[in-house]
Design an enzyme around this catalytic site. Structure first.
Site, PDB file in Angstrom:
ATOM      1  N   ALA A  94      13.304  -8.662  65.609  1.00 10.61           N
ATOM      2  CA  ALA A  94      13.137  -8.885  67.039  1.00 10.61           C
ATOM      3  C   ALA A  94      11.671  -9.212  67.307  1.00 10.61           C
ATOM      4  CB  ALA A  94      13.545  -7.636  67.806  1.00 10.61           C
ATOM      5  N   GLY A 139      16.412  -6.937  63.450  1.00  5.30           N
ATOM      6  CA  GLY A 139      17.406  -7.747  64.140  1.00  5.30           C
ATOM      7  C   GLY A 139      17.925  -8.891  63.285  1.00  5.30           C
ATOM      8  N   GLU A 143      20.558  -7.378  61.256  1.00  2.00           N
ATOM      9  CA  GLU A 143      21.695  -7.041  62.122  1.00  2.00           C
ATOM     10  C   GLU A 143      22.534  -8.278  62.419  1.00  2.00           C
ATOM     11  OE1 GLU A 143      19.107  -4.844  65.028  1.00  2.00           O
ATOM     12  OE2 GLU A 143      20.702  -3.359  64.841  1.00  2.00           O
ATOM     13  N   GLU A 173      13.234  -0.442  61.618  1.00  3.40           N
ATOM     14  CA  GLU A 173      12.997   0.016  62.999  1.00  3.40           C
ATOM     15  C   GLU A 173      12.382   1.414  63.093  1.00  3.40           C
ATOM     16  OE1 GLU A 173      15.547  -1.713  62.050  1.00  3.40           O
ATOM     17  OE2 GLU A 173      16.078  -3.227  63.542  1.00  3.40           O
TER      18      GLU A 173
END
Ligand code: NAI
Length: 708
Positions: free
Chosen positions: A65, A111, A114, A136
């Protein structure tokens, strides 16, 4: 400009992700919107039966992200929404009727992973840059786009928790073993293999994956009773490692648990709820600041941009093949792949150093982080001699001989006689001023300090110390070389103790005072581990070596006078030839190299009887001695910025990251409160706690180190 481009290859839509103007791909809000629109278009595109998602960046799939977006979040609601929206995008990938293949080369993190997990098939390259992980928790967050749900379903609860709770990333080979990717291929054929796989999925349907982990996996991962055991074990491990100071791993564990026990919908809800709470929390804010600080340091050469030219280091010479010399050699070979020649006074010592350096490489081989040919190639870069042969070709010479000014001057003179005029000489001294070592140098502009920490391969910090005579080219070359060795580099002033040992010194002295007052060793150490340090100060003294610590303590005392006067505990220990871990006799006992409890015979040796003590006060004395010295040293410009100061303390001493560093801590407490506490301590324990002038000044004008 668009982040995605598409191309049809025999009925397979190849989506290339290449975020304009950025070195790596990030999942920004704008990127997510674009990806969703693209997925909708694809649904209608009758010419495409399947999809491949690939990156247009040279060595990066998706870095994760956009962390900048996190810092802009002002409310828990907004943070929760960000996570929820990420979950939605990723779900759209998963529910696509056309199979989507992730073709992964380079970092696939956060991300990015993910998203890849929501794809229907994953292919990774066998390149070392290909790393898959959910880091994270290292930012005080949890995977908030479905990672806590999809990873355990794909690779089992145990393996998933292992990755999520540590934030560790895995290379392709391990990812394949875990079932995290379906295929591993050489980079050159990634795209073709991915297109073929997409075509196959469109024809034959999605693959069936078998559970990993055999019988134990069957029971532990796939029964709720088994998973209860797994959760309990994971929780215990987290608490042991974090001392309860870091909320993210526990929150991630809960998001995984809810998902597996109550279903994906409940899991996703818990995931975005927890993400929202953590993202605006203090710990995450601190960890994100540290992340930005280290990122900024990676671009900081220690001199004004454009003012100096770095030299290439192709050959490295190291004088002194002891503990540090060998560690520097092994780390340089592993990370920089540089030709390295070790020199010591006789061949036996050289042999010992070479063996120690080689052991670091062999360790990687054993852990399958190196292949045998890679190991052999790196091992061949190490050589040694008892004279300076080969040093005429060295670009950089690092000196790690005994901590003695005359010895170091002599070595510098010997080296200067044999190397090219442009060769850089770096000393690894931990206390001697660089300008003293360089006093008789022929080329003082090529001399500086490179202060590594022990053990070199594991300690992430390097202090680079120019003397007033060091040239900018020399500085930038040393900084860049240290960075290539994998270190976070801070440039600090040529003052006794530099930065890290400067603030460590009063702290270790205070531990000495406490010992001399009969405060039990385990009380001293436990107050500091519960504060968040990885080890307490007494255990640290044992690690450093009591002889080394005493010597350094005396240097600091001589330089700074009364306030840095050691308490005398170390002298008494050394009188009884207790050197710490290195000779198996220190404040602690050691059995087969392992710490085995406090050595109670220390108390009579110190002439004290262990007595009760107030842990709060013990902690305050230790912490404030360091904060106070940090403020003084900072006002003397020992470091260039609060950023360097805090990073140095965290990476060099293990100052608790969730507190952000000593200066960040002063800001959080407020200078006036710090001053007030120091006054109290001064009253009780004497002048060494007199508040730093810089703190008084700050408290008068309500100043801070960082903008509020
Ligand atoms: P060590 O005693 O393990 O190694 C020193 C080596 O230098 C020995 O092998 C010795 O034979 C060799 N040597 C001595 N005089 C020499 C000469 N004239 N020519 C060639 N070789 C010579 O010591 P260690 O711990 O590796 O320390 C080396 C330096 O690193 C010291 O300046 C120390 O202050 C510094 N340092 C040590 C740290 C530690 O934790 N041990 C941390 C950071 C710096």
């Amino acid at each position: 400009m668009s982040a995605f481009s598409t191309q049809n290859e025999n009925g397979v839509c190849l989506i290339t992700f290449d975020l304009p103007g950025e070195p790596v791909n990030k999942l920004t809000a704008a990127v997510r919107v674009e990806l969703e629109a693209l997925l909708i278009r694809l649904k209608e595109d009758s010419a495409a039966r399947a999809v491949v998602l690939i990156s247009g960046k040279p060595d990066n799939f998706i870095a994760g992200a956009d962390i900048e977006e996190f810092t802009a979040l002002t409310s828990q609601d907004a943070a929760e929404r960000l996570s929820f929206e990420g979950q939605e995008t990723v779900s759209r990938v998963e529910t696509s009727h056309k199979p989507i293949v992730a073709a992964i080369h380079g970092a696939c993190l956060g991300g990015g992973l993910e998203l890849a997990l929501a794809c229907h098939y994953r292919i990774a390259t066998d390149h070392p840059k290909t790393q898959l992980g959910l880091p994270e928790v290292q930012l005080g967050l949890i995977p908030g786009a479905g990672g806590c749900q999809r990873l355990p379903r794909l690779i089992g609860a145990r393996a998933a928790l292992d990755m999520i709770l540590t934030g560790r990333s895995e290379r392709a080979a391990k990812a394949l073993r875990l079932g995290l990717v379906d295929e591993v291929v050489p980079r050159s054929i990634l795209r073709q293999v991915a297109v073929a796989a997409a075509d196959r999925l469109a024809r034959n349907g999605l693959p069936r994956r078998s559970g990993k982990g055999g019988m134990a996996g069957m029971i532990l991962d796939r029964t709720s009773a088994g998973r209860r055991l797994v959760y309990r074990g994971a929780r215990k491990q987290v608490l042991q490692k974090t001392g309860g100071h870091y909320p993210a791993p526990l929150a991630a564990l809960e998001a995984v648990r809810v998902g597996l026990e109550q279903g994906v919908t409940a899991g996703l809800a818990e995931e975005h709820r927890a993400f929202g709470e953590l993202a605006v929390g203090d710990v995450s804010r601190k960890l994100v600041q540290i992340f930005f600080a280290t990122t900024a340091l990676k671009k900081d050469d220690g001199v004004p941009p454009g003012s100096a030219t770095p030299r290439q280091i192709r050959r490295l010479g190291i004088v002194g093949s002891g503990f540090m010399g060998a560690g520097i050699a092994g780390t340089a070979v592993l990370n920089v792949e540089v030709d390295t020649r070790l020199k010591d006074s006789d061949l036996t010592r050289v042999g010992k150093g070479l063996k120690a350096a080689d052991r670091m490489l062999a360790e990687r081989l054993k852990k399958r982080r190196l292949t045998r040919p890679q190991y052999q190639r790196l091992s061949a870069l190490l050589s040694g001699s008892a004279d300076f042969s080969g040093f005429n070709r060295a670009d950089l010479v690092i000196e790690a001989v005994f901590e003695d000014l005359d010895t170091k001057r002599k070595v510098l003179a010997e080296v200067e006689e044999r190397v090219r005029p442009d060769t850089i000489f770096a000393t690894n001294t931990s206390t001697i001023p660089i300008r003293h070592i360089a006093e008789y140098a022929r080329r003082p502009e090529r001399v500086l300090g490179m202060h590594f920490f022990s053990p070199v391969e594991r300690m992430p910090l390097l202090e680079v110390i120019p003397s007033p005579a060091t040239s900018p080219d020399t500085i930038v070359t040393a900084v860049r070389f240290g960075r290539r060795m994998g270190k976070t580099v801070i440039v600090v002033a040529d003052r006794p103790g530099f930065w890290v040992n400067r603030i460590l010194s009063p702290y270790l002295n205070e531990a000495g005072h406490l010992l001399q007052e009969g405060v039990p060793i385990d009380v001293i150490d436990r107050t500091m581990t519960s504060f968040g340090f990885p080890v307490g100060p007494v255990a640290l003294l044992d690690e450093i070596g009591l002889d080394v610590a005493e010597k350094a303590g005396n240097v600091m005392h001589a330089a700074f006078g009364e306030r840095m006067k050691p308490a005398g505990a170390l002298g008494r220990m050394l009188g009884a030839t207790r050197l710490g871990r290195k000779n198996g006799r220190g404040f602690y006992q050691y059995r087969q190299g392992h710490k085995a409890g406090v050595d109670k015979s220390v108390y009579p040796l110190l002439g004290v009887r262990p007595a009760e003590a107030d842990p709060q006060l013990v902690q305050r004395r230790l912490v404030y001695s360091m904060l106070n010295e940090a403020a003084t040293a900072c006002s003397e410009n020992v470091v260039r910025s609060p950023r360097d100061a805090d990073i140095g303390a965290i990476f060099g001493i293990g100052f608790p990251a969730f507190r952000g560093g000593p200066l960040r801590m002063i800001d959080d407490l407020g200078a006036s409160r710090v001053v007030e506490t120091l006054y109290h301590l001064q009253e009780q324990f004497g002048e060494r706690f007199r508040p730093a002038a810089a703190l008084l000044e700050m408290s008068r004008r309500s100043g801070r180190y960082y903008p509020a």
